[in-house]
Design an enzyme around this catalytic site. Structure first.
Site, PDB file in Angstrom:
ATOM      1  N   THR A  80      56.840  39.573  42.561  1.00  0.00           N
ATOM      2  CA  THR A  80      56.964  39.451  41.099  1.00  0.00           C
ATOM      3  C   THR A  80      58.383  39.856  40.685  1.00  0.00           C
ATOM      4  OG1 THR A  80      56.104  41.701  40.855  1.00  0.00           O
ATOM      5  CG2 THR A  80      54.524  39.903  40.681  1.00  0.00           C
ATOM      6  N   ALA A 103      52.642  32.990  42.209  1.00  0.00           N
ATOM      7  CA  ALA A 103      51.801  33.568  41.151  1.00  0.00           C
ATOM      8  C   ALA A 103      52.076  35.058  41.094  1.00  0.00           C
ATOM      9  CB  ALA A 103      50.320  33.338  41.449  1.00  0.00           C
ATOM     10  N   HIS A 138      49.644  50.902  37.432  1.00  0.00           N
ATOM     11  CA  HIS A 138      49.806  50.646  38.870  1.00  0.00           C
ATOM     12  C   HIS A 138      50.245  51.928  39.585  1.00  0.00           C
ATOM     13  CE1 HIS A 138      49.884  46.406  37.650  1.00  0.00           C
ATOM     14  NE2 HIS A 138      49.492  46.158  38.887  1.00  0.00           N
ATOM     15  N   LYS A 142      55.398  50.980  42.735  1.00  0.00           N
ATOM     16  CA  LYS A 142      55.731  49.653  42.187  1.00  0.00           C
ATOM     17  C   LYS A 142      57.102  49.701  41.506  1.00  0.00           C
ATOM     18  CE  LYS A 142      53.824  45.930  39.376  1.00  0.00           C
ATOM     19  NZ  LYS A 142      54.236  44.868  40.296  1.00  0.00           N
TER      20      LYS A 142
END
Ligand code: NAD
Length: 247
Positions: A80, A103, A138, A142
């Site tokens: 991402t 995605a 999260h 991350k």
């Protein structure tokens, strides 16, 4: 299928387990040590793989995806935070005649959640005195925030809500601007991934919430996407894939 894993961190390992369970063979694991100049994996490092599954870091993903296209291999990208360079990657994929499916979230449960959130946005458009916001949480490792999934939720909601003109990671100091869709992020412990959309009415509230139990859901979706993209030229989202099997 013969699969190459590009990025062998938490997700790379989860994908290895899911791919092996589906009867695929992992023939290459390419992490930073195998890609030392970070220009992307070369054909010989790919060891005859038919498809690559890429879960790395936002700074590395575009170079990896361009190099994988040049190597003639179909790719699933789960990294991402790199979509500002999507046009460059899309052109490289088109020039190479390979396939790419990307995605921000390969969990099929999250894809179902996206559809529910779109419907909620359509309802909220009529509930004019209700406010809407997005919250994500999260694990503390991350690197990007808000999550790619939260960005996608915000974009879905902006398409439906004419009274919101943009989203913002916040809140900023002072009273919240009602024309801004607030997106908030929490980083703590080992949370696998929580996304919620709050619909705040004057007298009551509704919350739509998705909670991942672990990484297996993302990994299984990425492997399903690898099976789908093999031999299919062009750049696709997971939505394109699901529109073939879902409504
Ligand atoms: P991680 O930090 O555990 O793993 C990333 C790996 O990439 C590390 O091992 C790192 O050494 C490696 N790497 C860095 N640069 C590289 C390069 N140039 N070439 C090859 N490898 C390189 O992170 P993670 O939890 O596995 O997440 C990876 C990415 O996937 C993040 O962007 C995260 O947001 C995203 N993610 C997406 C989904 C989804 O469903 N799409 C789900 C979970 C995580």
């Amino acid at each position: 299928m013969k699969v190459a894993l590009v990025g062998y961190g938490r997700m790379g390992r989860a994908v290895e387990e899911a791919a092996t369970e589906r009867g695929h063979e992992v023939v290459a694991r390419i992490d930073l040590a195998e890609n030392p100049d970070a220009t992307g994996p070369t054909k010989d490092r790919l060891a005859g793989a038919e498809v690559a599954i890429e879960f790395t870091v936002p700074e590395a993903a575009p170079a990896n995806l361009v190099a994988l296209a040049a190597a003639g291999i179909d790719v699933v990208s789960g990294t991402t935070g790199w979509y500002d360079r999507l046009d460059e990657v899309r052109s490289a994929v088109a020039a190479a005649g390979t396939g790419l499916v990307y995605a921000p979230n390969f969990s099929l449960g999250v894809q179902a959640f996206f559809r529910l959130v779109r419907a909620a946005g359509q309802l909220a458009e009529r509930l004019t005195d209700w406010d809407v916001h997005v919250l994500e949480a999260h694990h503390r490792h991350k690197v990007d925030h808000p999550s790619g999934t939260a960005r996608k939720l915000a974009e879905l909601l902006l398409q439906e809500l004419s009274r919101k003109s943009r989203w913002e990671l916040g809140p900023a100091a002072g009273p919240a601007d009602p024309t801004v869709l607030q997106v908030s992020a929490v980083r703590a412990g080992e949370i696998a991934g929580i996304h919620s959309v709050g619909l705040e009415g004057p007298d009551d509230r509704i919350e739509l919430r998705h909670e991942a139990r672990g990484r297996a859901g993302f990994a299984k979706g990425a492997v399903a996407a690898a099976e789908w993209i093999r031999g299919r030229p062009g750049t696709f989202t997971l939505d394109d894939m699901l529109s073939e099997t879902w409504i």
